[in-house]
Design an enzyme around this catalytic site. Structure first.
Site, PDB file in Angstrom:
ATOM      1  CG  HIS A 295      -3.048  -1.452  -9.572  1.00  0.00           C
ATOM      2  ND1 HIS A 295      -3.857  -0.757  -8.704  1.00  0.00           N
ATOM      3  CD2 HIS A 295      -1.954  -1.822  -8.861  1.00  0.00           C
ATOM      4  CE1 HIS A 295      -3.268  -0.688  -7.521  1.00  0.00           C
ATOM      5  NE2 HIS A 295      -2.118  -1.336  -7.585  1.00  0.00           N
TER       6      HIS A 295
ATOM      7  CB  CYS B 294      -0.919  -0.002   1.216  1.00  0.00           C
ATOM      8  SG  CYS B 294      -1.899   1.511   1.375  1.00  0.00           S
TER       9      CYS B 294
END
Length: 296
Positions: free
Chosen positions: A164, A72
């Site tokens: 992603h 993250c």
């Protein structure tokens, strides 16, 4: 459990310092418990700050649904701020071990001596479908069609240590119903480990607007790895420069991409909100606290 709540551009996590050997019996269940915004503290997940044998510290992160995450970008900036501001290190160049490798941070103290922002070497952007992973016949999935809920979208898939799918839109992404389209992308069969999805407007070559649906957490105010993937995807499609400002719901991130090395650097703020103590019921398991499961 003693905790500190922090956020990077509104992407908020509950942080727990376990560098001195304390343990959380079931951190996945604890993440669900503390993340609930009505019955818990309220966050996008739980991040543990632990000792490391290969770096200065180790970051262990869990999403709001209890699943363990790999990386993250907003969260790791806050880890850097925490270890400096709380006296665990006096270095402004810090190495953090994550599930997707060691990341290197440069910390920037403000006038009060506390960290205001950080630059993170996010490593290399990966476009190989097998490594992302994406089930696709080609080696890369760049500006390729993907049918979701009966609509064909042009998508570019990137891994920044986690998968992603970047979708550039002409419509204003601020008006999109992500609660409908986000789960459909997240759980699409071409993504065997699910996916984070970024919906992007090109404002100009140096400025992008982005909303994100994160696997395991739903829509968040910001996603650092998602901003990196977005910058790389838009650059590869000739839509932006190598350094861009990305406008997210919770603030702005600056992303720089080196085409020769594929290295990505991210700069953004880190903010401490408050600290406190919360009692995690003894023996609690994920089945006991599965109140909210985003994307399902």
């Amino acid at each position: 459990m003693h905790f500190t709540k922090m956020h990077g551009c509104g992407n908020d996590y509950v942080y727990c310092d376990i560098t001195k050997g304390s343990e959380i019996a079931d951190p996945g269940a604890a993440s669900i418990y503390v993340s609930d915004r009505h019955f818990g503290i309220g966050s996008d997940g739980l991040i543990l700050i632990a000792p490391s044998k290969t770096a200065d510290f180790r970051m262990i992160m869990y999403n709001a649904d209890g699943s363990e995450g790999a990386m993250c970008g907003n969260g790791i900036r806050c880890v850097g701020k925490y270890v400096y501001d709380h006296g665990l290190t006096d270095k402004t160049d810090v190495a953090i071990e994550t599930a997707s490798g060691i990341k290197y941070l440069k910390l920037f103290p403000g006038a009060d001596g506390k960290i205001e922002k950080a630059t993170v070497d996010m490593g290399q952007a990966v476009t190989d479908c097998r490594q992302i992973p994406v089930t696709h016949p080609d080696n890369e999935m760049i500006n390729q069609p993907l049918e979701v809920l009966g609509t064909i979208y042009k998508v570019t898939c990137i891994s920044m240590g986690n998968p992603h799918c970047v979708v550039v839109r002409d419509e204003d992404v601020r008006q999109m119903d992500l609660t409908k389209i986000g789960p459909a992308f997240e759980n699409h069969p071409v993504f065997p480990k699910r996916v984070n999805t970024e919906f992007v407007n090109i404002l100009d070559r140096g400025h992008l607007r982005m909303r994100v649906w994160e696997r395991g957490s739903g829509e968040t105010m910001a996603c650092g790895t998602g901003a990196c993937a977005t910058a790389v995807a838009c650059f590869l499609n000739g839509l932006c420069d190598a350094t861009v400002d990305i406008e997210l719901l919770g603030g702005h991130l600056t992303i720089s991409y080196d085409e020769a090395t594929r290295d990505v650097h991210m700069t953004g703020p880190a903010t401490e909100v408050f600290s406190g103590d919360i009692e995690i019921p003894e023996g609690v398991s994920e089945d006991d606290v599965k109140i909210y499961t985003p994307g399902k």
